[in-house]
Design an enzyme around this catalytic site. Structure first.
Site, PDB file in Angstrom:
ATOM      1  N   ILE A  15     -68.828 -55.626  30.599  1.00 17.84           N
ATOM      2  CA  ILE A  15     -68.293 -54.977  29.391  1.00 17.84           C
ATOM      3  C   ILE A  15     -69.429 -54.346  28.581  1.00 17.84           C
ATOM      4  N   LEU A  84     -72.596 -59.488  23.109  1.00 17.61           N
ATOM      5  CA  LEU A  84     -71.769 -59.754  24.296  1.00 17.61           C
ATOM      6  C   LEU A  84     -72.440 -60.699  25.282  1.00 17.61           C
ATOM      7  N   THR A 136     -63.302 -64.329  23.415  1.00 13.06           N
ATOM      8  CA  THR A 136     -62.274 -64.273  24.454  1.00 13.06           C
ATOM      9  C   THR A 136     -60.968 -64.925  23.991  1.00 13.06           C
ATOM     10  N   ASP A 137     -59.871 -64.529  24.623  1.00 12.58           N
ATOM     11  CA  ASP A 137     -58.586 -65.185  24.313  1.00 12.58           C
ATOM     12  C   ASP A 137     -58.546 -66.629  24.829  1.00 12.58           C
ATOM     13  N   GLU A 138     -59.480 -66.974  25.736  1.00 13.21           N
ATOM     14  CA  GLU A 138     -59.429 -68.322  26.338  1.00 13.21           C
ATOM     15  C   GLU A 138     -59.673 -69.424  25.321  1.00 13.21           C
ATOM     16  N   TYR A 185     -66.442 -73.178  29.804  1.00 11.27           N
ATOM     17  CA  TYR A 185     -66.681 -71.803  29.334  1.00 11.27           C
ATOM     18  C   TYR A 185     -65.987 -71.553  27.997  1.00 11.27           C
ATOM     19  N   SER A 186     -64.673 -71.828  27.956  1.00 10.84           N
ATOM     20  CA  SER A 186     -63.949 -71.499  26.716  1.00 10.84           C
ATOM     21  C   SER A 186     -64.370 -72.413  25.567  1.00 10.84           C
ATOM     22  N   LYS A 189     -67.482 -70.816  24.203  1.00  8.23           N
ATOM     23  CA  LYS A 189     -67.165 -69.612  23.416  1.00  8.23           C
ATOM     24  C   LYS A 189     -66.529 -70.016  22.075  1.00  8.23           C
ATOM     25  N   LEU A 225     -61.819 -61.948  39.834  1.00  9.53           N
ATOM     26  CA  LEU A 225     -60.690 -61.726  40.746  1.00  9.53           C
ATOM     27  C   LEU A 225     -60.620 -60.300  41.338  1.00  9.53           C
ATOM     28  N   ASN A 284     -50.946 -63.672  38.884  1.00 10.49           N
ATOM     29  CA  ASN A 284     -52.040 -63.347  39.802  1.00 10.49           C
ATOM     30  C   ASN A 284     -51.529 -62.785  41.126  1.00 10.49           C
ATOM     31  N   TYR A 376     -88.840 -56.118  37.212  1.00 13.72           N
ATOM     32  CA  TYR A 376     -88.936 -56.485  35.793  1.00 13.72           C
ATOM     33  C   TYR A 376     -89.754 -57.739  35.515  1.00 13.72           C
TER      34      TYR A 376
HETATM   35  P1  NAD Z   1     -70.959 -60.500  32.386  1.00 15.26           P
HETATM   36  O1  NAD Z   1     -71.157 -61.861  32.965  1.00 15.26           O
HETATM   37  O2  NAD Z   1     -70.577 -59.369  33.271  1.00 15.26           O
HETATM   38  O3  NAD Z   1     -72.292 -60.049  31.618  1.00 15.26           O
HETATM   39  C1  NAD Z   1     -73.020 -60.927  30.803  1.00 15.26           C
HETATM   40  C2  NAD Z   1     -74.370 -60.277  30.483  1.00 15.26           C
HETATM   41  O4  NAD Z   1     -75.085 -61.168  29.609  1.00 15.26           O
HETATM   42  C3  NAD Z   1     -75.249 -60.049  31.710  1.00 15.26           C
HETATM   43  O5  NAD Z   1     -75.835 -58.772  31.657  1.00 15.26           O
HETATM   44  C4  NAD Z   1     -76.307 -61.148  31.600  1.00 15.26           C
HETATM   45  O6  NAD Z   1     -77.558 -60.776  32.169  1.00 15.26           O
HETATM   46  C5  NAD Z   1     -76.413 -61.303  30.087  1.00 15.26           C
HETATM   47  N1  NAD Z   1     -76.908 -62.630  29.702  1.00 15.26           N
HETATM   48  C6  NAD Z   1     -76.444 -63.832  30.142  1.00 15.26           C
HETATM   49  N2  NAD Z   1     -77.180 -64.822  29.590  1.00 15.26           N
HETATM   50  C7  NAD Z   1     -78.102 -64.229  28.774  1.00 15.26           C
HETATM   51  C8  NAD Z   1     -79.132 -64.722  27.915  1.00 15.26           C
HETATM   52  N3  NAD Z   1     -79.363 -66.028  27.807  1.00 15.26           N
HETATM   53  N4  NAD Z   1     -79.857 -63.833  27.202  1.00 15.26           N
HETATM   54  C9  NAD Z   1     -79.629 -62.493  27.317  1.00 15.26           C
HETATM   55  N5  NAD Z   1     -78.690 -61.976  28.128  1.00 15.26           N
HETATM   56  C10 NAD Z   1     -77.925 -62.833  28.849  1.00 15.26           C
HETATM   57  O7  NAD Z   1     -69.918 -60.706  31.205  1.00 15.26           O
HETATM   58  P2  NAD Z   1     -68.714 -59.770  30.723  1.00 15.26           P
HETATM   59  O8  NAD Z   1     -67.546 -60.050  31.554  1.00 15.26           O
HETATM   60  O9  NAD Z   1     -69.217 -58.398  30.567  1.00 15.26           O
HETATM   61  O10 NAD Z   1     -68.445 -60.419  29.274  1.00 15.26           O
HETATM   62  C11 NAD Z   1     -69.190 -59.981  28.150  1.00 15.26           C
HETATM   63  C12 NAD Z   1     -68.720 -60.741  26.923  1.00 15.26           C
HETATM   64  O11 NAD Z   1     -67.346 -60.511  26.707  1.00 15.26           O
HETATM   65  C13 NAD Z   1     -68.886 -62.263  27.039  1.00 15.26           C
HETATM   66  O12 NAD Z   1     -69.273 -62.746  25.780  1.00 15.26           O
HETATM   67  C14 NAD Z   1     -67.481 -62.750  27.398  1.00 15.26           C
HETATM   68  O13 NAD Z   1     -67.276 -64.049  26.930  1.00 15.26           O
HETATM   69  C15 NAD Z   1     -66.634 -61.738  26.656  1.00 15.26           C
HETATM   70  N6  NAD Z   1     -65.304 -61.468  27.247  1.00 15.26           N
HETATM   71  C16 NAD Z   1     -65.178 -61.126  28.563  1.00 15.26           C
HETATM   72  C17 NAD Z   1     -63.914 -60.810  29.066  1.00 15.26           C
HETATM   73  C18 NAD Z   1     -63.718 -60.401  30.508  1.00 15.26           C
HETATM   74  O14 NAD Z   1     -62.576 -60.253  30.953  1.00 15.26           O
HETATM   75  N7  NAD Z   1     -64.764 -60.178  31.286  1.00 15.26           N
HETATM   76  C19 NAD Z   1     -62.796 -60.847  28.239  1.00 15.26           C
HETATM   77  C20 NAD Z   1     -62.963 -61.215  26.896  1.00 15.26           C
HETATM   78  C21 NAD Z   1     -64.234 -61.504  26.409  1.00 15.26           C
HETATM   79  O1  DAU Z   2     -59.205 -64.015  29.380  1.00 22.03           O
HETATM   80  C1  DAU Z   2     -60.497 -63.515  29.215  1.00 22.03           C
HETATM   81  C2  DAU Z   2     -61.404 -64.090  30.275  1.00 22.03           C
HETATM   82  O2  DAU Z   2     -61.062 -63.468  31.504  1.00 22.03           O
HETATM   83  C3  DAU Z   2     -62.885 -63.897  29.970  1.00 22.03           C
HETATM   84  O3  DAU Z   2     -63.214 -64.588  28.796  1.00 22.03           O
HETATM   85  C4  DAU Z   2     -63.752 -64.393  31.128  1.00 22.03           C
HETATM   86  O4  DAU Z   2     -65.115 -64.104  30.868  1.00 22.03           O
HETATM   87  C5  DAU Z   2     -63.318 -63.670  32.391  1.00 22.03           C
HETATM   88  O5  DAU Z   2     -64.049 -64.161  33.496  1.00 22.03           O
HETATM   89  C6  DAU Z   2     -61.810 -63.858  32.631  1.00 22.03           C
HETATM   90  O6  DAU Z   2     -61.520 -65.240  32.952  1.00 22.03           O
HETATM   91  P1  DAU Z   2     -60.491 -65.646  34.126  1.00 22.03           P
HETATM   92  O7  DAU Z   2     -60.824 -66.997  34.573  1.00 22.03           O
HETATM   93  O8  DAU Z   2     -59.102 -65.344  33.709  1.00 22.03           O
HETATM   94  O9  DAU Z   2     -60.913 -64.519  35.227  1.00 22.03           O
HETATM   95  P2  DAU Z   2     -61.115 -64.630  36.831  1.00 22.03           P
HETATM   96  O10 DAU Z   2     -61.301 -63.238  37.315  1.00 22.03           O
HETATM   97  O11 DAU Z   2     -62.135 -65.637  37.199  1.00 22.03           O
HETATM   98  O12 DAU Z   2     -59.711 -65.151  37.323  1.00 22.03           O
HETATM   99  C7  DAU Z   2     -58.505 -64.473  37.029  1.00 22.03           C
HETATM  100  C8  DAU Z   2     -57.352 -65.301  37.581  1.00 22.03           C
HETATM  101  O13 DAU Z   2     -57.414 -65.278  39.009  1.00 22.03           O
HETATM  102  C9  DAU Z   2     -57.420 -66.765  37.188  1.00 22.03           C
HETATM  103  O14 DAU Z   2     -56.094 -67.241  36.984  1.00 22.03           O
HETATM  104  C10 DAU Z   2     -58.037 -67.447  38.399  1.00 22.03           C
HETATM  105  C11 DAU Z   2     -57.559 -66.597  39.563  1.00 22.03           C
HETATM  106  N1  DAU Z   2     -58.501 -66.490  40.709  1.00 22.03           N
HETATM  107  C12 DAU Z   2     -59.782 -66.112  40.441  1.00 22.03           C
HETATM  108  C13 DAU Z   2     -60.688 -65.993  41.478  1.00 22.03           C
HETATM  109  C14 DAU Z   2     -62.126 -65.582  41.209  1.00 22.03           C
HETATM  110  C15 DAU Z   2     -58.067 -66.734  41.999  1.00 22.03           C
HETATM  111  O15 DAU Z   2     -56.885 -67.048  42.219  1.00 22.03           O
HETATM  112  N2  DAU Z   2     -58.963 -66.612  43.019  1.00 22.03           N
HETATM  113  C16 DAU Z   2     -60.265 -66.257  42.818  1.00 22.03           C
HETATM  114  O16 DAU Z   2     -61.061 -66.187  43.798  1.00 22.03           O
END
Ligand code: NAD
Ligand code: DAU
Length: 379
Positions: A15, A84, A136-138, A185-186, A189, A225, A284, A376
């Site tokens: 993101i 983020l 996050t919504d989690e 994780y949640s 957060k 996923l 899913n 780096y």
């Molecule tokens: P991501 O795992 O793709 O990226 C995380 C980034 O943070 C990476 O570039 C990593 O190098 C950096 N990072 C990790 N630890 C660090 C540290 N100690 N110091 C500096 N940098 C560090 O994550 P994402 O999916 O892009 O999520 C970004 C943010 O959004 C997170 O805070 C996550 O909780 C939140 N979020 C994600 C989702 C989702 O669906 N992916 C949804 C809602 C909220």
């Molecule tokens: O809701 C927001 C969150 O969404 C963010 O805060 C998290 O950073 C992000 O990783 C995501 O969390 P989820 O656990 O929902 O995402 P994930 O892609 O890991 O899994 C999505 C759904 O799919 C979940 O119900 C678990 C299931 N899953 C996931 C994987 C990786 C599978 O069934 N098989 C898989 O291999």
């Protein structure tokens, strides 16, 4: 527009890279500093297209490094932080909760304290400053499936209106919903969100928190996923579906999240919270079937020939059943709406991964980590 110096943490992640790209391209008079530790999830290849722009700078730093972050704030005269950086994968948090507490809780606290000390030292104090925390919504826990049949997969929905929302239950997460996190994780957060709000309530730090649903789109690390499954389908590898595949997630295209972040950073109320989501619930297993059919079609395979890759595996421990965000407040107060219908978003996403196989292969072959270590190590 007033010139601003902004740090975006985690800008090399999924993101974060979309947020950095949007800000660098849109605000040529801002200085955008992407601060990232480059963990396994950080990848500067996500930002190739903007890395040479004059208003962009990358700094490799751990958010837990208080001294260097405080110095960076002073040197660069930072007036906005969009935070983020985090450990973001639930499965990893189940195996290694300490890393999540360290980065997500202590790292956030370190940024908060540095921002407080630096901004309090300025004559204008908190005037024009922002600490925007992305959550996050989690943190809200899990919702009931009171309508397990839902409606048929939403090929006819619009992503932006609640009337067309594919509801698997009657409840939604509101900004006022009580926190009830279940995974490490949640929980980490949730803890960081509490620290952010505490810094507003105790010291007056100008904070904003947003809680977003599941994002999908280009540059997502292939442990999540959708990119994992696209890559596995391409290679005809098994698709590990946790439990019965009946858990529900609410999906939002990542560029729509980045647009919401831009809007809220500039127009959101200090000390407020906004939920961000696409009114787009999917089981899913339904989403997996759509992804399989889309990949098959785009690769010229018979549509659905890879459905047999679906492999039901042991469920994720503590697997939250249903997430569904109510983002009406953001829509009403700031006029934000998702721009894409889900079908368009998935098509765009699958095409992106299939057209960027080198990006995927660099990560999954392990060369990616070695490359960044050597590039780096001494910066
Ligand atoms: P991501 O795992 O793709 O990226 C995380 C980034 O943070 C990476 O570039 C990593 O190098 C950096 N990072 C990790 N630890 C660090 C540290 N100690 N110091 C500096 N940098 C560090 O994550 P994402 O999916 O892009 O999520 C970004 C943010 O959004 C997170 O805070 C996550 O909780 C939140 N979020 C994600 C989702 C989702 O669906 N992916 C949804 C809602 C909220
Ligand atoms: O809701 C927001 C969150 O969404 C963010 O805060 C998290 O950073 C992000 O990783 C995501 O969390 P989820 O656990 O929902 O995402 P994930 O892609 O890991 O899994 C999505 C759904 O799919 C979940 O119900 C678990 C299931 N899953 C996931 C994987 C990786 C599978 O069934 N098989 C898989 O291999």
């Amino acid at each position: 527009m007033t010139k601003k110096n902004i740090v975006i943490t985690g800008g090399a992640g999924f993101i974060g890279s979309h947020v950095v790209r949007l800000f660098v391209n849109k605000y040529s008079d801002y200085k955008i500093i992407n601060l990232d530790k480059l963990t396994y999830a950080g990848n500067l290849a996500n930002l190739k297209d903007i890395e040479n722009k004059p208003n962009y700078k990358f700094v490799k730093m751990d958010i837990c490094d208080f001294d260097n972050f405080y110095k960076l704030m002073q040197d660069e005269k930072i007036d906005g932080i969009i935070h983020l950086a985090a450990e973001s994968h639930v499965d990893r948090s189940i195996k290694d909760p300490f890393t999540f507490a360290k980065t997500n809780v202590m790292g956030t606290l370190s940024l908060l304290q540095a921002a407080k000390l630096y901004w309090e030292s300025l004559p204008e104090k908190y005037e024009g400053k922002r600490f925007y925390h992305i959550s996050t919504d989690e943190v809200y826990g899990a919702l009931q499936m009171t309508n397990p049949e839902g409606v048929e997969p939403p090929f006819t929905t619009t992503a932006s209106s609640k009337e067309h929302h594919l509801a698997y239950g009657t409840e939604f997460f509101l900004e006022t919903t009580k926190y009830n996190p279940h995974s490490p994780y949640s929980a980490s957060k949730a803890s960081s969100d509490h620290f952010v709000r505490a810094f507003h309530d105790t010291y007056g730090l100008p904070t904003i928190v947003t809680n977003c649903s599941n994002n999908y789109g280009p540059y997502q690390f292939p442990e999540k996923l959708i990119p994992l499954f696209i890559n596995n389908i391409r290679h005809k590898k098994p698709l590990p579906v946790y439990g019965k595949g009946e858990n529900v997630r609410d999906w939002l295209f990542v560029e729509d999240h980045a647009r919401a972040i831009d809007l809220i950073f500039h127009k959101g109320n200090v000390a407020d919270t906004y939920n961000i989501g696409g009114f787009n619930e999917w089981k899913n297993i339904d989403i997996i079937k759509v992804v399989i059919k889309t990949v098959d079609r785009l690769l010229g395979r018979a549509e659905g020939e890879d459905l047999n890759l679906i492999t039901y595996v042991k469920d994720r421990a503590g697997h939250d059943m249903r997430y569904a965000i109510d983002s009406s407040k953001l829509q009403k107060e700031l006029g934000w709406e998702p721009s894409l219908q889900f079908e368009e978003g998935i098509e765009k996403t699958v095409k992106w991964y299939l057209n960027n196989q080198e990006w995927m292969d660099n990560i999954t072959s392990g060369e990616y980590e070695k490359y960044y270590e050597s590039m780096y190590a001494n910066r």
